[in-house]
Design a protein around this motif. Structure first.
Motif, PDB file in Angstrom:
ATOM      1  N   PHE A 144      10.653   5.156  -0.176  1.00 22.12           N
ATOM      2  CA  PHE A 144      10.315   4.845   1.218  1.00 22.12           C
ATOM      3  C   PHE A 144       9.992   3.366   1.374  1.00 22.12           C
ATOM      4  CE2 PHE A 144       7.119   4.713   4.700  1.00 22.12           C
ATOM      5  CZ  PHE A 144       7.982   5.055   5.730  1.00 22.12           C
ATOM      6  N   LYS A 145       9.314   2.785   0.374  1.00 24.52           N
ATOM      7  CA  LYS A 145       8.962   1.371   0.410  1.00 24.52           C
ATOM      8  C   LYS A 145      10.214   0.507   0.418  1.00 24.52           C
ATOM      9  CE  LYS A 145       6.391  -2.115  -2.242  1.00 24.52           C
ATOM     10  NZ  LYS A 145       5.528  -2.331  -3.436  1.00 24.52           N
ATOM     11  N   ARG A 146      11.188   0.817  -0.428  1.00 27.13           N
ATOM     12  CA  ARG A 146      12.425   0.036  -0.479  1.00 27.13           C
ATOM     13  C   ARG A 146      13.225   0.178   0.813  1.00 27.13           C
ATOM     14  NH1 ARG A 146      13.424  -2.121  -5.337  1.00 27.13           N
ATOM     15  NH2 ARG A 146      12.281  -1.316  -7.138  1.00 27.13           N
ATOM     16  N   PHE A 147      13.176   1.375   1.417  1.00 28.84           N
ATOM     17  CA  PHE A 147      13.875   1.580   2.684  1.00 28.84           C
ATOM     18  C   PHE A 147      13.284   0.690   3.777  1.00 28.84           C
ATOM     19  CE2 PHE A 147      13.971   3.845   6.785  1.00 28.84           C
ATOM     20  CZ  PHE A 147      15.353   3.870   6.989  1.00 28.84           C
ATOM     21  N   ILE A 148      11.953   0.655   3.861  1.00 33.51           N
ATOM     22  CA  ILE A 148      11.285  -0.189   4.858  1.00 33.51           C
ATOM     23  C   ILE A 148      11.577  -1.665   4.596  1.00 33.51           C
ATOM     24  CG2 ILE A 148       9.052  -0.909   5.792  1.00 33.51           C
ATOM     25  CD1 ILE A 148       9.894   1.870   6.656  1.00 33.51           C
ATOM     26  N   GLN A 149      11.566  -2.075   3.327  1.00 33.72           N
ATOM     27  CA  GLN A 149      11.868  -3.468   2.990  1.00 33.72           C
ATOM     28  C   GLN A 149      13.267  -3.843   3.453  1.00 33.72           C
ATOM     29  OE1 GLN A 149      10.289  -3.024  -1.306  1.00 33.72           O
ATOM     30  NE2 GLN A 149      10.229  -5.221  -0.947  1.00 33.72           N
ATOM     31  N   GLU A 154       0.810  -1.213   0.000  1.00 36.11           N
ATOM     32  CA  GLU A 154       0.000   0.000   0.000  1.00 36.11           C
ATOM     33  C   GLU A 154       0.849   1.272   0.000  1.00 36.11           C
ATOM     34  OE1 GLU A 154      -3.375   0.249  -0.231  1.00 36.11           O
ATOM     35  OE2 GLU A 154      -3.271  -1.898  -0.621  1.00 36.11           O
ATOM     36  N   ILE A 155       2.157   1.136   0.214  1.00 30.34           N
ATOM     37  CA  ILE A 155       3.041   2.302   0.190  1.00 30.34           C
ATOM     38  C   ILE A 155       3.263   2.733  -1.251  1.00 30.34           C
ATOM     39  CG2 ILE A 155       5.325   3.189   0.786  1.00 30.34           C
ATOM     40  CD1 ILE A 155       5.434   1.185   3.054  1.00 30.34           C
TER      41      ILE A 155
END
Length: 285
Positions: A90-95, A84-85
């Motif tokens: 930001f999504k790759r950073f969280i992953q 949902e991001i």
């Protein structure tokens, strides 16, 4: 291209199955497998009537059940949240953040647990003491052992488990979401009617595979967390096999215990696969 993979499974997976014969023998290393005495199901009978069988079966089953209930759904939930991001960076950073614990060894994970939860200088107990609460001996407590095992597994493997689900989500047709938005469907409706049905087959297949390793509770992690105070709730088949097979040299008996665990896993896979087909899924085979 398939030859290296086939050779790997033949050499390291199928060829070692020849060694299962010693579970039906009184195996003596000096005599070898061909000359050792054949005893049939004697080791299995000894195991089933052993006083520790009930404890081992209960501990292994409970840890496996908790893993299935509390850990298995979490990678799915995390994958859905990551999906949902919308900001790719930001999504790759969280992953990356959630993948990192997978590469930390269990020795380090258990060491971190000792630093946090020991009664002498542990961060958690220091906070409890500062709040005027009594210290809790997490590492020596039977009540907290299973909770700590599951918490370690969740922290270490949840992020890594999202990879397959994210790959499945990447294949969902985006036109379905566009059509749903035009029809007035919100994010939750899109999730329930498009996203989850799209990855349902992947969830079923991974659940079947998970059941195949249902009784594999993880030797290294539990072995490192075991001590004399929590052994009654922490001793499982994997640690028992190590104790009687490697430390005591009872090779035939420990192989029989391992074979029993493998047969249970096979039956669970066959049962889950048949059940999945009855509910309209393709199953594993």
């Amino acid at each position: 291209m398939a030859l290296p993979g086939m050779l790997y499974f033949i050499i390291f997976r199928y060829f070692p199955m020849w060694g299962l014969l010693i579970s039906f023998q009184d195996y003596q290393p000096s005599l070898g497998m061909l000359q050792s005495k054949w005893v049939g199901f004697e080791h299995f009978q000894r195991f089933f009537f052993d006083a520790s069988f009930g404890m081992l079966f209960r501990n292994t089953l409970l840890l496996a059940f908790y893993n299935l209930v509390f850990f298995f759904p979490l990678p799915i939930v995390l994958a859905l949240l990551l999906n949902e991001i919308r900001r790719e960076m930001f999504k790759r950073f969280i992953q990356t953040i959630v993948y990192v614990p997978h590469f930390v060894s269990w020795v380090v994970v258990v060491g971190i647990s000792y630093i946090f939860f020991t009664t002498e200088g542990g961060i958690v107990n220091d906070i409890l003491a500062a709040l005027g609460l009594p210290k809790i001996n997490f590492l020596m407590s039977e009540e907290w052992f299973r909770s700590m095992i599951i918490a370690q597994v969740v922290w270490k493997e949840t992020g890594w488990g999202t990879i397959i689900f994210l790959a499945a989500l990447a294949g969902v047709d985006q036109q379905l979401y566009e059509a749903a938005r035009i029809d007035g469907a919100g994010r939750f409706r899109q999730l329930w009617h498009i996203t989850l049905p799209a990855i349902r087959s992947v969830i079923v297949i991974l659940l079947i595979l998970r059941l195949g390793n249902f009784l594999d509770t993880g030797f290294e992690q539990i072995f490192l967390m075991l001590n004399s105070m929590n052994r009654e709730v922490g001793e499982v088949f994997d640690t028992y096999v190590y104790n009687v097979g490697i430390q005591q040299g009872q090779f035939s008996y420990s192989t029989a215990v391992g074979l029993f665990k493998s047969v249970i896993g096979l039956l669970l896979v066959l049962g889950a696969n048949k059940l999945a087909k009855k509910f309209g899924e393709s199953g594993l085979f």
